[in-house]
Enzyme design. Structure first.
Site, PDB file in Angstrom:
ATOM      1  N   ARG A 140       1.098  -1.307  -0.291  1.00  0.00           N
ATOM      2  CA  ARG A 140       0.374   0.136   0.505  1.00  0.00           C
ATOM      3  C   ARG A 140       0.992   1.048  -0.095  1.00  0.00           C
ATOM      4  NH1 ARG A 140      -5.302   1.557   3.564  1.00  0.00           N
ATOM      5  NH2 ARG A 140      -5.949   0.107   1.913  1.00  0.00           N
ATOM      6  N   HIS A 169      -7.418   0.742  -5.899  1.00  0.00           N
ATOM      7  CA  HIS A 169      -7.803  -0.296  -5.243  1.00  0.00           C
ATOM      8  C   HIS A 169      -8.570  -1.315  -5.608  1.00  0.00           C
ATOM      9  CE1 HIS A 169      -7.606  -0.802  -1.089  1.00  0.00           C
ATOM     10  NE2 HIS A 169      -8.866  -0.282  -0.243  1.00  0.00           N
ATOM     11  N   GLN A 197     -10.387  -3.762  -2.897  1.00  0.00           N
ATOM     12  CA  GLN A 197     -11.508  -3.601  -2.003  1.00  0.00           C
ATOM     13  C   GLN A 197     -12.757  -3.973  -3.584  1.00  0.00           C
ATOM     14  OE1 GLN A 197     -11.771  -1.910   0.483  1.00  0.00           O
ATOM     15  NE2 GLN A 197     -14.076  -2.309   0.100  1.00  0.00           N
ATOM     16  N   ASP A 200     -17.267   7.729  -1.637  1.00  0.00           N
ATOM     17  CA  ASP A 200     -15.686   7.227  -0.116  1.00  0.00           C
ATOM     18  C   ASP A 200     -15.482   8.861  -0.414  1.00  0.00           C
ATOM     19  OD1 ASP A 200     -13.301   6.568   0.377  1.00  0.00           O
ATOM     20  OD2 ASP A 200     -11.977   6.518  -1.980  1.00  0.00           O
ATOM     21  N   CYS A 242     -16.593   1.671   0.870  1.00  0.00           N
ATOM     22  CA  CYS A 242     -15.183   0.845   1.205  1.00  0.00           C
ATOM     23  C   CYS A 242     -14.650   1.134   2.718  1.00  0.00           C
ATOM     24  CB  CYS A 242     -13.865   1.076   0.354  1.00  0.00           C
ATOM     25  SG  CYS A 242     -12.864   2.750   0.726  1.00  0.00           S
ATOM     26  N   ARG A 250     -13.343  -8.886   2.050  1.00  0.00           N
ATOM     27  CA  ARG A 250     -12.449  -8.287   1.376  1.00  0.00           C
ATOM     28  C   ARG A 250     -11.360  -9.484   1.726  1.00  0.00           C
ATOM     29  NH1 ARG A 250      -9.719  -2.732   2.100  1.00  0.00           N
ATOM     30  NH2 ARG A 250      -8.683  -4.710   0.774  1.00  0.00           N
TER      31      ARG A 250
HETATM   32  N1  NVA Z   1      -9.676   6.713  -0.880  1.00  0.00           N
HETATM   33  C1  NVA Z   1      -9.555   6.534  -0.056  1.00  0.00           C
HETATM   34  C2  NVA Z   1      -9.436   5.006   0.699  1.00  0.00           C
HETATM   35  C3  NVA Z   1      -9.410   4.877   1.887  1.00  0.00           C
HETATM   36  C4  NVA Z   1      -9.557   2.808   1.356  1.00  0.00           C
HETATM   37  C5  NVA Z   1      -8.089   6.667   0.251  1.00  0.00           C
HETATM   38  O1  NVA Z   1      -7.043   6.891  -0.638  1.00  0.00           O
HETATM   39  O2  NVA Z   1      -7.875   6.920   1.849  1.00  0.00           O
HETATM   40  N1   CP Z   2     -11.094  -0.127   2.592  1.00  0.00           N
HETATM   41  C1   CP Z   2      -9.346  -0.303   3.056  1.00  0.00           C
HETATM   42  O1   CP Z   2      -8.899  -0.696   2.130  1.00  0.00           O
HETATM   43  O2   CP Z   2     -10.102   0.127   4.447  1.00  0.00           O
HETATM   44  P1   CP Z   2      -8.725  -0.114   5.143  1.00  0.00           P
HETATM   45  O3   CP Z   2      -7.989   1.855   4.746  1.00  0.00           O
HETATM   46  O4   CP Z   2      -8.159   0.747   6.809  1.00  0.00           O
HETATM   47  O5   CP Z   2      -7.232  -0.638   4.793  1.00  0.00           O
END
Ligand code: NVA
Ligand code: CP
Length: 307
Positions: free
Chosen positions: A103, A130, A133, A222, A262, A290
């Site tokens: 990540r 993502h 997800q 989101d 998500c 997930r």
């Molecule tokens: N768009 C959000 C998704 C978190 C799971 C982010 O990148 O923070």
């Molecule tokens: N939805 C998601 O990816 O959650 P986290 O940021 O908690 O991993």
């Protein structure tokens, strides 16, 4: 050739169906206490350069349930945080582990990691996409609605990593996809080009949430400010006024319309508390999935072929 999961653009419809079917099977086994060590003795390195609750816990638990081991590497605490090039980290982890989940910020970093390893690399979120997800989202919608083809998916809000993956995943699976974003916050151009080039399915980008939501079978949103955009928060809160999934918008959708998020969710911003709680079962099914979807990805990428 080794396989990776870097972005949904790389996958065919058949690849996605195979992941979803494998997830169904693994979920069935878990729910019926059937334990099989498909990844016995395998190790997954998990690199996190951003925060996480779901991704970390579901990958770690999933790996344990498959008989393997997952190890957490925080970007800050590993040498990545002190500037060790990703190419070197890649070639080191390649010698110890059987897979890497990462990540991070730039998609290019994940692609480079994959280039420099022989072992599978899984994208656990970048600024661009993502995929894990959205595989879980597709699994959840398919569970609730039996099929994906022909359903209308509507995304309201920021044209971010989630929007990019939802558009690609939804269109690949034969869904109609409509999006409403404020000007200046559109999905990535690569994704819009892909959407334009898939004429057999329908894609529309609107500026008004009402137009996008009309006749939807699943509503998705989101956060307005993603990880890494904390300093833009005030500007974004202003820009996204009106881009909220609320009761008024839900009234325009098809009866039985699902809601997916998500998580983490910001009640009163991208979604009202009322809509969130009315659809909490579906949203937490999505969070649970997930685990099952990622177990399927790890199974398909990391399991050794039977001799
Ligand atoms: N768009 C959000 C998704 C978190 C799971 C982010 O990148 O923070
Ligand atoms: N939805 C998601 O990816 O959650 P986290 O940021 O908690 O991993």
């Amino acid at each position: 050739m080794k396989k990776d999961l870097l972005k949904l653009l790389d996958l065919s419809k058949e690849d996605i169906v195979s992941i979803l079917n494998t997830a169904d099977q693994l979920k069935y086994e878990t729910k019926h206490n059937i334990h099989k060590d498909y990844l016995k003795g395998k190790t997954l390195a998990m690199i996190f350069e951003k925060n996480s609750t779901r991704t970390r816990v579901s990958f770690e638990t999933g790996m344990y349930q498959l008989g393997g081991h997952a190890l957490f590497l925080s970007g800050k605490e590993s040498q990545i945080g002190r500037g060790e090039p990703i190419e070197d980290t890649a070639r080191v982890l390649d010698r110890y582990c059987d897979g890497i989940m990462i990540r991070t910020f730039a998609q290019e970093e994940v692609e480079r990691l994959a280039q420099y390893t022989q072992i599978p690399v899984i994208n656990g979120l970048t600024d661009f996409c993502h995929p894990c997800q959205v595989l879980a989202d597709l699994l959840t919608i398919r569970e609730h609605r039996a099929a994906l083809e022909g359903l209308k998916m509507c995304y309201i809000g920021d044209g971010n990593n989630m929007a990019n993956s939802l558009i690609v995943g939804g269109l690949k699976m034969g869904m109609e996809v409509s999006v409403a974003c404020p000007e200046g916050y559109d999905p990535d151009q690569q994704v819009l080009d892909f959407a334009k080039g898939s004429p057999e399915h329908k894609f529309s980008l609107f500026r008004t949430p009402k137009e996008a939501a009309a006749g939807a079978d699943v509503m998705i949103t989101d956060v307005w400010a993603s990880m890494g955009q904390e300093e833009e928060k005030a500007v974004r809160v202003k820009a996204f006024q009106g881009y909220q999934i609320n009761e008024e918008l839900m009234a325009l959708t098809n009866s039985g319309c699902m809601v997916q998020h998500c998580l983490p969710a910001h009640r009163g911003e991208e979604i009202t508390a009322g809509v969130f709680e009315a659809h909490a079962e579906e949203i937490f099914d999505e969070a649970e999935n997930r685990l099952h979807a990622q177990k399927a990805v790890m199974y398909l990428l990391m399991k050794e072929e039977e001799q």
